[in-house]
Design a protein around this motif. Structure first.
Motif: not given
Length: 441
Positions: A192-215
């Motif tokens: 039962d998820p009572k008293d809980t809040a949902p959270l989503y991560t990408i690769n284990g991070k709450t604020s994921f950053e993928l760097s790439a070069a233009a093109g």
């Protein structure tokens, strides 16, 4: 033979690894003495079930979790199509567990619950799995979630094509779903998820950053590693070309509005022509959340790339014989239909259906409940049939979300003999995961 470094229980796992490899070599020698040569092992993978922590809230201590870790690899696990892989699994958690493979259409011996008992706490077991197809796979413990004391992280596994696609980057983006208590600890699924809040991560991070070069031409392997939620994943202001679904190549098509809709456990490989920085957004049916960002450096100095060529096909049939197919109705989650929790599963129960090897099977999947239900087929990929049953969508799946009161028809070629599991779970955190089984003779 490759030497691995293990953490945190290096000495114990190495001892188990040596014992497992010794047993495997002994079995191979016995086969040679008996007059049969075992196929050569072409890859090795050491897995460990272990406790871990994950920083989910910046103002609270890291949350205790469990994880399936590839202690033999640094970074992503990448095998080759056609590999015969020796897997050494060490269970350093206090409950019996075994890796569950999603997208692996190998021998039925790899299917848990039905073919083998889970590994006891403190034990190490060795098995052989084959990689007949290239694609994006997922291994985790979700079939054993009734015994989990902490939520468990899954493990992406990539089987690469012999002729790799011409991309500049190939990145895995594992999306996970958490239910956090006020003290910052995470709740396992099926409670039962009572008293809980949902959270989503990408690769284990709450604020994921993928760097790439233009093109840069990016191959992004999105995995919905969540336990219950159907998610929409969107990369803003980019055309997203869908190249594969659930590990199987598709006829390339653009994602509508750049968004992918993925059921729990589903995977999607996409190509993106990186042009400008943009957020990664996730929508769980209630609200949209930014969980990461694609950060582009430099300026695009060329015209947009033409549509990509399809990925190399795996060995799935080009056509299915719908006219001569065996047809079965499967009501998802109905107790009277034989569904049970994994902990209570037994092959003494009646199978959902039986099919001869080589036959086409059509399943009418009915969701009689009031909420969306997710269906997963072990051992085979299937086509989603058109409403008139006269054709199918131009892709293969192994996981499908079915809305309440709806029926979806799927078809597959029964090419993998054995006894296989099917799964059903309602998109509700407290809902139990249910299983049945089927037979290909």
């Amino acid at each position: 033979m490759k030497t691995w470094s293990f953490a945190p229980n290096r000495r114990e796992v190495l001892a188990g690894l040596g014992a497992g490899l010794g047993a495997g070599l002994g079995a191979s020698a016995a086969g040679l003495i008996a007059g049969g040569a075992a196929p050569a092992v072409t890859a090795q993978l050491a897995l460990q079930a272990r406790p871990a922590t994950l920083a989910l809230r910046p103002d609270q201590p890291p949350a205790p979790i469990w994880e399936l870790a590839a202690v033999s690899h640094i970074g992503d696990v990448r095998l080759k199509r056609g590999d015969r892989c020796e897997v050494v699994f060490r269970n350093d958690l206090p409950v019996p567990l075994a890796p569950v493979w999603y997208g692996l259409n190998g021998p039925a011996a790899s299917d848990p619950l039905r073919a083998r008992a889970p590994t006891a706490p403190g034990a190490t077991e060795t098995s052989i799995i084959s990689m007949p197809n290239a694609g994006t796979l997922l291994a985790d413990f979700r079939l054993f979630e009734d015994g989990l004391r902490q939520p468990a992280r899954p493990l992406p596994v990539i089987a690469i094509e012999a002729n790799r696609a011409a991309v500049d980057r190939d990145e895995v983006l594992l999306i996970e779903e958490w239910r956090l208590r006020p003290d910052g600890s995470a709740l396992p699924p099926g409670r039962d998820p009572k008293d809980t809040a949902p959270l989503y991560t990408i690769n284990g991070k709450t604020s994921f950053e993928l760097s790439a070069a233009a093109g840069e031409w990016l191959r992004l392997r999105f995995i919905n590693g969540s336990q219950r939620s159907v998610l929409a994943i969107k990369l803003e202001n980019h055309e997203v070309q869908v190249m594969a679904l659930d590990g199987q190549p598709a006829e390339p098509f653009p994602a509508r509005n750049g968004a992918l809709i993925l059921a729990p456990g589903a995977r999607a490989d996409v190509f993106v022509d990186a042009a400008a920085s943009a957020p990664f957004l996730i929508h769980d049916g209630k609200e949209a959340r930014q969980v990461g960002r694609l950060m582009i450096s430099g300026k695009l100095s060329r015209a947009p790339l033409p549509p990509p060529q399809p990925l190399p096909l795996n060995d799935l049939p080009e056509k299915l014989d719908l006219k001569g197919a065996l047809r079965f109705d499967v009501a998802l989650g109905a107790p009277e239909a034989g569904w049970t929790r994994p902990a209570s599963f037994s092959v003494s129960s009646n199978p959902a259906f039986r099919a001869r090897t080589g036959r086409t099977v059509v399943l009418a999947l009915k969701n009689p409940g009031p909420a969306t239900s997710v269906f997963h087929l072990h051992g085979h990929h299937f086509r989603l049939l058109d409403k008139l049953d006269d054709g199918w969508k131009p892709y293969w799946l192994d996981t499908l979300a079915i809305e309440p009161g709806q029926t979806q028809r799927i078809a597959f070629a029964a090419t993998s003999p054995g006894r296989w599991l099917i799964e059903s779970v309602v998109t509700d955190w407290a809902a139990p995961r249910l299983v049945r089984w089927y037979v290909v003779e």
